[in-house]
Every structure is written in structure tokens, then in C-alpha cells.
Design an enzyme around this catalytic site. Structure first.
Site, short mmCIF file in Angstrom:
data_model
loop_
_atom_site.label_atom_id
_atom_site.label_comp_id
_atom_site.label_asym_id
_atom_site.label_seq_id
_atom_site.Cartn_x
_atom_site.Cartn_y
_atom_site.Cartn_z
CE LYS A 144 39.27 38.66 40.81
NZ LYS A 144 38.79 39.40 41.96
CD GLU A 173 41.97 44.89 40.46
OE1 GLU A 173 41.10 44.70 39.62
OE2 GLU A 173 42.48 43.97 41.12
CD GLU A 225 41.28 38.21 44.26
OE1 GLU A 225 41.67 37.47 43.34
OE2 GLU A 225 40.20 38.85 44.21
CG ASN A 246 41.76 38.42 37.26
OD1 ASN A 246 41.98 37.22 37.03
ND2 ASN A 246 42.15 39.03 38.37
CG HIS A 304 44.80 40.62 41.93
ND1 HIS A 304 44.03 40.39 43.04
CD2 HIS A 304 43.95 41.03 40.96
CE1 HIS A 304 42.76 40.64 42.74
NE2 HIS A 304 42.69 41.03 41.48
N GLY A 359 35.16 42.42 44.64
CA GLY A 359 34.22 41.35 44.98
C GLY A 359 33.20 41.73 46.04
P1 13P Z 1 35.59 42.07 40.87
O1 13P Z 1 35.28 42.75 39.56
O2 13P Z 1 34.96 40.72 41.00
O3 13P Z 1 35.36 42.96 42.04
O4 13P Z 1 37.18 41.77 40.83
C1 13P Z 1 38.04 42.79 40.52
C2 13P Z 1 39.40 42.24 40.37
O5 13P Z 1 40.02 41.87 41.34
C3 13P Z 1 39.95 42.11 39.01
O6 13P Z 1 41.31 41.80 39.04
#
Ligand code: 13P
Length: 251
Positions: free
Chosen positions: A11, A167, A97, A9, A95, A173
């Protein structure tokens, strides 16, 4: 037998030139193990360029979001049919986010899941608890609530179009990957929930991915766990080398 799945992903990262370099570099490496299915989710602007370059490869494409309506006057939105048309097999929905920064509710996510499945797009549906929820021992409750609200009204056949991604918000992150035991514990909760809601077959067949600070060092031990069927990778998917190492480490 569930086939392992690794999803990158990106992002809100990667310009078209970065994306095409990435594909070139990944496809220039020795072939991946055939036991692993590989998917990449570029930003919308790079979908076409990536699609063209992965067309005859074993990598497939996902979108990162859709709007909740099938079509119409929704300036700035992208529909499920548009993602299909652009060559996507999957879309990532739920997600954290989007829940956090764009205030997406379970009900809103549920509408999007319905639209995606109706268009024939597979859905990578994300759930996860915050640190506060974990520390107050509400993880099970939060996850089960997100599952039952997000998947409200789906039948067994529709459920087959889903991949679920656990997640934990505190792991995304942050560099703080969940331990294999912590992740396995929640993956088991998710599979048990699926068994109750959709029956034994659906629960055994659904793939449950882990996401949150996955690296080439943590990916192998995570996927050894019996209910961890693959990974949803953010930061470490931006470099083709680390993404490749993750793919090759899958157990
Ligand atoms: P990271 O691997 O950067 O922690 O992100 C995970 C994520 O949100 C994948 O969708």
C-alpha cells in the site's frame, strides 16, 4: 493443480531504503518452499529498486494500480505498459481502498482490467463485501455483482490472466481475519460463479486468494481450505519476518 500464491501489498508504505532492506532480509532467509509463488507490490517509487534486487530471485513484482487508458495526457497516472516495462508481472485492481477512497466504480475497474490484460500484465482482481452487506446477508449478491461487472466482456483466454482476491472490507486492516470457514464459503461462491461464466477448466485453474488481516497465525488454517489458493497480505507483509513466516506456513 493450482500453485499457491502469496502477495505482499505494501500500500502507501515503505521508502526506497526500507524496501531494499526488506528484500535483503527476505532473501537472506532459508529458501521458500518451491510450491509457493511469491509476489510483492511496492509503491511506484520503490519498484525499480526492488526489481533490481529481486531480479535473480524467485520473487516477482506487482504494481498497485494503473490508469484506465493505455497512454496519453493523464498527468499523474501510470500505464499498464509502464508497469510491464518496470518489471511487473501483475497489477492489483479493484482493491476496496480504491473503490472507497477514490470512488472507483465497477465499470472503471473493468476498463483498467481490459487495458492491463491487453498489455500482458496479470491482474489480481479484488472483490469483497462491507460489514453492512454481510450482516444484511447480501454477500453473495455483492460478490457476484462485482465479478460480473468487473469482468464484463472478458473471454476465456483473458480470464486466464486473472487471479481473484477475496478481501472482505470488514477484515482489511481491522485485525478481524475471516474464519477459514467464512472465507472458504465465499471462495466457493467465486469458483462457482467462474464455472458458470467461463467453464469448468477456467474455474478449476483460477487462483483465488484471501486477504484481510492475515497473520502468520491465521495463514496456515486459511490455506488448508480447498478453494483458498493463497493470500493477499497487507500489514503483515511490511515486516520481512512475518511475511516469510506466512510464506512458510502455506498448506
Ligand atoms: P491487511 O492485511 O493489512 O488487512 O490488508 C489486506 C489488504 O488489503 C491487502 O490487499
Amino acid at each position: 493443480m493450482r500453485r499457491s500464491l502469496v502477495v505482499g501489498n505494501w500500500k502507501m508504505n515503505m521508502l526506497i531504503s526500507d524496501a531494499t532492506d526488506w528484500v535483503g532480509s527476505l532473501l537472506g532467509k532459508p529458501p521458500f518452499p518451491e510450491t509457493v509463488e511469491v509476489v510483492v507490490a511496492p509503491p511506484f517509487t520503490a519498484l525499480a529498486a526492488v526489481e533490481e534486487r529481486i531480479r535473480r530471485s524467485c520473487i516477482s513484482l506487482a504494481g498497485q494500480n494503473i490508469g484506465p487508458e493505455p497512454e496519453g495526457a493523464r498527468t499523474g497516472e501510470i500505464s499498464a505498459a509502464m508497469l510491464k516495462d518496470a518489471g511487473c508481472r501483475f497489477v492489483i485492481l479493484g482493491h476496496s481502498e480504491r473503490r472507497q477512497h477514490f470512488f472507483e466504480t465497477d465499470a472503471f475497474i473493468s476498463r483498467k482490467i481490459g487495458v492491463a490484460l491487453a498489455s500482458g500484465l496479470g491482474v489480481i482482481f479484488c472483490v469483497g463485501e462491507s460489514l453492512e452487506e454481510r450482516e444484511s446477508e447480501h454477500t453473495r449478491q455483492v460478490i457476484e455483482h462485482q465479478l460480473s461487472e468487473g469482468l464484463n466482456g472478458l473471454d476465456v483466454r483473458q480470464f486466464e490472466g486473472l487471479v481473484i482476491a477475496y478481501e472482505p472490507v470488514w477484515a482489511i486492516g481491522t485485525g478481524r481475519t475471516a474464519t477459514p470457514e467464512q472465507a472458504q464459503h465465499v471462495h466457493r461462491i467465486i469458483r462457482d460463479w467462474a464455472r458458470q461464466a467461463f467453464g469448468e477448466n477456467s474455474a478449476e485453474n483460477v487462483r483465488i486468494l484471501y486477504g484481510g488481516s492475515v497473520t502468520p497465525e491465521t495463514s496456515g488454517p486459511l490455506t488448508v481450505q480447498p478453494d483458498i489458493d493463497g493470500l493477499l497480505v497487507g500489514g503483515a507483509s511490511l515486516k520481512s519476518d512475518s511475511f516469510y513466516d506466512i510464506i512458510c506456513s502455506i498448506k
